[in-house]
Design a protein around this motif. Sequence first.
Motif, mmCIF file in Angstrom:
data_model
loop_
_atom_site.group_PDB
_atom_site.id
_atom_site.type_symbol
_atom_site.label_atom_id
_atom_site.label_comp_id
_atom_site.label_asym_id
_atom_site.label_seq_id
_atom_site.Cartn_x
_atom_site.Cartn_y
_atom_site.Cartn_z
ATOM 1 N N GLY A 1 0.795 -1.220 0.000
ATOM 2 C CA GLY A 1 0.000 0.000 0.000
ATOM 3 C C GLY A 1 0.822 1.262 0.000
ATOM 4 N N ASP A 2 0.146 2.395 0.252
ATOM 5 C CA ASP A 2 0.846 3.658 0.488
ATOM 6 C C ASP A 2 1.510 3.546 1.849
ATOM 7 O OD1 ASP A 2 -0.078 6.435 -1.241
ATOM 8 O OD2 ASP A 2 -1.121 4.559 -1.658
ATOM 9 N N GLY A 3 2.810 3.378 1.873
ATOM 10 C CA GLY A 3 3.496 3.174 3.139
ATOM 11 C C GLY A 3 3.727 4.475 3.884
ATOM 12 N N MET A 4 3.644 4.434 5.204
ATOM 13 C CA MET A 4 3.890 5.613 6.033
ATOM 14 C C MET A 4 5.003 5.341 7.063
ATOM 15 S SD MET A 4 0.796 5.827 4.685
ATOM 16 C CE MET A 4 0.064 7.004 3.580
ATOM 17 N N TRP A 5 4.658 4.617 8.128
ATOM 18 C CA TRP A 5 5.640 4.273 9.158
ATOM 19 C C TRP A 5 6.159 2.866 8.891
ATOM 20 C CZ3 TRP A 5 6.704 7.444 13.598
ATOM 21 C CH2 TRP A 5 5.967 8.633 13.632
ATOM 22 N N ALA A 6 7.442 2.657 9.140
ATOM 23 C CA ALA A 6 8.053 1.332 9.016
ATOM 24 C C ALA A 6 9.109 1.226 10.111
ATOM 25 C CB ALA A 6 8.671 1.135 7.636
ATOM 26 N N LEU A 7 8.812 0.456 11.147
ATOM 27 C CA LEU A 7 9.679 0.371 12.320
ATOM 28 C C LEU A 7 10.130 -1.058 12.556
ATOM 29 C CD1 LEU A 7 7.798 2.683 14.862
ATOM 30 C CD2 LEU A 7 9.503 3.317 13.154
ATOM 31 N N VAL A 8 11.368 -1.191 12.980
ATOM 32 C CA VAL A 8 11.941 -2.490 13.310
ATOM 33 C C VAL A 8 11.460 -2.900 14.700
ATOM 34 C CG1 VAL A 8 14.075 -3.785 13.610
ATOM 35 C CG2 VAL A 8 13.950 -1.954 11.897
ATOM 36 N N ASP A 9 11.006 -4.141 14.831
ATOM 37 C CA ASP A 9 10.561 -4.642 16.125
ATOM 38 C C ASP A 9 11.714 -4.573 17.127
ATOM 39 O OD1 ASP A 9 8.201 -6.550 17.336
ATOM 40 O OD2 ASP A 9 10.168 -7.055 18.152
ATOM 41 N N PRO A 10 11.485 -4.048 18.331
ATOM 42 C CA PRO A 10 12.587 -3.876 19.284
ATOM 43 C C PRO A 10 13.166 -5.178 19.814
ATOM 44 C CG PRO A 10 10.494 -3.275 20.286
ATOM 45 C CD PRO A 10 10.226 -3.484 18.837
ATOM 46 N N LEU A 11 12.440 -6.290 19.682
ATOM 47 C CA LEU A 11 12.935 -7.565 20.189
ATOM 48 C C LEU A 11 13.388 -8.520 19.096
ATOM 49 C CD1 LEU A 11 10.368 -8.315 23.057
ATOM 50 C CD2 LEU A 11 12.590 -7.155 23.189
ATOM 51 N N ASP A 12 13.011 -8.260 17.858
ATOM 52 C CA ASP A 12 13.319 -9.192 16.774
ATOM 53 C C ASP A 12 13.459 -8.397 15.483
ATOM 54 O OD1 ASP A 12 13.514 -11.140 14.835
ATOM 55 O OD2 ASP A 12 11.795 -12.317 15.539
ATOM 56 N N GLU A 13 14.677 -8.207 15.029
ATOM 57 C CA GLU A 13 14.913 -7.375 13.845
ATOM 58 C C GLU A 13 14.476 -8.059 12.560
ATOM 59 O OE1 GLU A 13 18.323 -5.075 13.247
ATOM 60 O OE2 GLU A 13 18.219 -4.080 15.202
ATOM 61 N N HIS A 14 14.032 -9.282 12.631
ATOM 62 C CA HIS A 14 13.436 -9.919 11.456
ATOM 63 C C HIS A 14 11.996 -9.454 11.230
ATOM 64 C CE1 HIS A 14 16.766 -12.641 10.780
ATOM 65 N NE2 HIS A 14 16.744 -13.006 12.050
ATOM 66 N N LEU A 15 11.417 -8.777 12.211
ATOM 67 C CA LEU A 15 10.038 -8.325 12.129
ATOM 68 C C LEU A 15 9.994 -6.821 11.891
ATOM 69 C CD1 LEU A 15 8.472 -10.315 15.122
ATOM 70 C CD2 LEU A 15 8.475 -10.938 12.689
ATOM 71 N N ILE A 16 9.198 -6.404 10.915
ATOM 72 C CA ILE A 16 9.050 -4.998 10.580
ATOM 73 C C ILE A 16 7.575 -4.630 10.680
ATOM 74 C CG2 ILE A 16 9.520 -3.181 8.900
ATOM 75 C CD1 ILE A 16 12.034 -4.655 9.796
ATOM 76 N N TRP A 17 7.276 -3.570 11.440
ATOM 77 C CA TRP A 17 5.924 -3.046 11.572
ATOM 78 C C TRP A 17 5.744 -1.906 10.585
ATOM 79 C CZ3 TRP A 17 2.444 -4.825 15.401
ATOM 80 C CH2 TRP A 17 2.984 -5.719 16.349
#
Length: 987
Positions: free
Chosen positions: A418-434
């Motif tokens: 989609g139209d991306g806005m925020w993209a943050l790395v999970d603080p406990l697992d850098e394999h996960l992106i919010w």
Amino acid sequence: MILATLIFAASGTFGDLGYRSIGPAISGGRTTAVAGSNRDPLLYYAGGAGGGVFKSIDGGASWNPVFDRERVASIGAIALSPRDDRDLWVGTGESNPRNDVESGAGIWHSTDGGKSWAFLGLGDAGQISSISIDPRNPRTVVAGVLGQVFRDGTTRGAYVTHDGGAHWTRALYAGPSSGVSDMVRVPDKPATLFAGVWQFRRQPWMLTSGGGSGGLFRSDDGGSTWRKVTGGGFPTGTTGRIGLAAATGGRLYAIVQSKLGELWRSDDGGTSWKKMPRSEFVGARPFYFSRIFVDPSDRDRLVSVGLALSMSSNGGRTFSAVSTNGGWDYHTAWWSADGRRVIVGSDEGIVLNGNAQLDAWQPYDVPFSQPYHVGLGSSQPSYRVCIGLQDNNSWCSWSAVPNGIGVLNRDWSIVGPGDGMWALVDPLDEHLIWTTSTNSDTGQLYLFDERTQQAADVSPYVRSNAEAPKVLQYRFNWDSPIAFTTGAQPQVLAGGNVVFASSDRGQHWTLISPDLTRNERTHQEASGGPIDLDVSGAETSDTILDIEVSPLAPGTFWVGTDDGLVQLTRDGGTSWHDVTPKVAPWGRFSTVETGHYAPGTAYAAYDRHMLGDQRPYLFLTDDYGATWRSIAANLPVDSSVRTIREDRRNPKVLYAGTERGVWVSLDRGASWRSMRLNMPATAIYDLQIQPAMNDLVVASHGRGVWILDDLRAVEELAETGGAPKLFAIRDAYRTFQSAPVNAFSAGGTAEATTSIFSGATLPLNEFVGGNPPYGALLTYWLDRPAPKAPSIDVVDSGGRVVRHLRGDDVRNIAGINRVAWDLSEDGPVQWRGTFKSNRGPAEGAEALPGSYTVRLQVAGRTVEQPLVVRADPRDSALPSQYVARHDFLVQTYAEIGGVDTMLNAIDDRLKHASGAASRALRAFQRKLTYNPRNVEDLSAPQGLRERLLDIVARLSSSYQAPTAAMQAEGADLKSLYDALSAEYAKL
């Protein structure tokens, strides 16, 4: 070259400092203006929504920026003179007035093909939609001005100049809220022009497209006078955006936002009009698209831009999709006079085609991407950089790639739709992106797992919002925020009009706040009108824009809303307090930066540009919002501020992102200075500091991500004086540089080399973002250039100087100087009597991880700073293996230097020797080297020198320690070297 030096035109105080662009370019980005040449089929120009102007001289295969030094980067129109390819006009300000539109700064002219530019007025035009150069006299130019999107203004309509832009006359004016959406000149009647006039206004909560003061206007005297076209079947009453195309033989097309139909055609020069049959490809989102372009060689053939690109070959009766793999959201096109070439601009960048079927191909070296926010990882020395892009998904890459080339398109990958806005790395697992996005609705939240490549929708509210926001239980902004709490088990926070919290990665959500907005119901109607609604969600109002979590006080969250409120909780959401500074309402608190030195500190960036007020508003509190003071100081009065960040190592240093670039304060907001440096003047949507590497990472909404490496010099700038200063040096990491693609002797890709700052400076057909210079960044201050060039020594913990930096490798300019030590020791003596590529290594062994001292000698002074060189944290090699490699290479390089010292001496002696002496010297030389004649001379067995170089080459593909076989060869070579050295002493 041994030393990587940051070369950038000295800019006063900041001297050598410059950002490096890392893209992405593979994602494209909104392209708003294109033009080509009918004389030179290889020449094209393209302008971005916030990216400036790029030029191609090879048919679109490669592109380079030509407008980056000017004070504006949003482009609305480009026109090339019919007589001279060097005569180029640019109207600034994108004329597709979506919610993230950037205002322009007038009209600009170049007489040398974009090498230099002159500002020619219309500074308050806001958005310039079109430029038409009179083919009979290129000094007569007509400009179509849409005007300011967010306020009324008198700089609207059509303007004409007869003296090349020295003076402009407003020739067409339909009122303070109406401007020209499009303008065309009739090709076989150049005195006749048509202009579409559009009544338009955008507010944060509403767009209004259409009104009674719009319509179609005509000029028959080259643009000096105009009259409204009425009757003849043209749509009457309220009209909105109008797009126009003119062909020969009286053929005209108009795509009109109206209740009566979309596409209209005239076959008698605009006297009478008929409505064309409705098409699924024509008329979508008329405020955003509504453009049409006709083939100059075939008046029945035209393209319509919209969500899809479509073409008609029968005069507009039917349309079919073309270039279906070229992207979506098309905005502009240029067609060559012979009908063979088309260049198209869309949200995915540039599409070119050179045949009648419009088969498309797309260059991937124009970084027009538009990030909203930046999320950073924590790894060192390279860290994750994640962004959400307008209309182009969410992406992640790395701050640097250890490949000796740079950050390539292949290093970026999609992590959310989609139209991306925020993209943050999970603080406990850098394999996960919010990520947050508007994929189908605002407020969608995704959790991406890079191990499975799946992005799960974990939104806290899943009702479709394609309706009036007032009927929804929860409202989400187009740019919905997320954040993480601190602690061992952080929660994710998401903002709508309330704050949601989840402890199980989005499977369940709880409310931790009431409605934190003004909840103004009159601002929650369906957007659009009076002709069409446009319920994309982009105008959803009374929502949260930012959530910031204090790193010092658990449970302290700051919230900024899009209707002008700052809210604070100090107990994790149990109670909330309105702590808004005294401001006029309805602006956007787009950033509320929490303090990193005192828990009661916060900084608020207040943005009112969408209310027609472009002034900067910045505020500071040190008492949890009980009192605020303005810190906007001397920021430009016409450049709104979206973001502010506090430096992580000096509380007096602040960074602000404005509509035209980055600014820095060294005195906590009492004064500001521009730190745009080498960046184009794009709108800055976000700034983040990566604390471990101390880098400033910039989201420029129109030219992607830029990084200013190692902020130490900026942090300590206020402490500089007359004496030279060597700034503290961040730790350097010894990482192996290995190219994953074909790379050759120049160190770049097969196409060309690159600039570390802005990617390609020579023609490339793929964008290459800049890596930081490899090694240790050495930064120092000079109040003036030294009479004698400075020198730098690197000293190991035992007091041995391992590297001498001299001459061109050491900068000598006023202000901040920056060079890099590439972590190699001094190289051996080189053989002068052979061709360049055979002269031997320019550098020595890699420095061992450990402690060093850097010593700067300048103007009779010596200043020092400690430096720590660290091993690659990913490398499992033992320290003893590093030492074994280092000692082996030191010995080998010493022998190479000894051989080359003997060869240099032999060359000198041969100049005067003859007879037996000459023969003896040449015989001995043959033992040292077979003296190759060219770069691939395989005509003779190797000598000692070639064997030494071979063992070095065997160690060049890794940081490995020498194997037993290598050590045996090394011992054999050492014996041979000792023997030949003794023999030489007797010659």
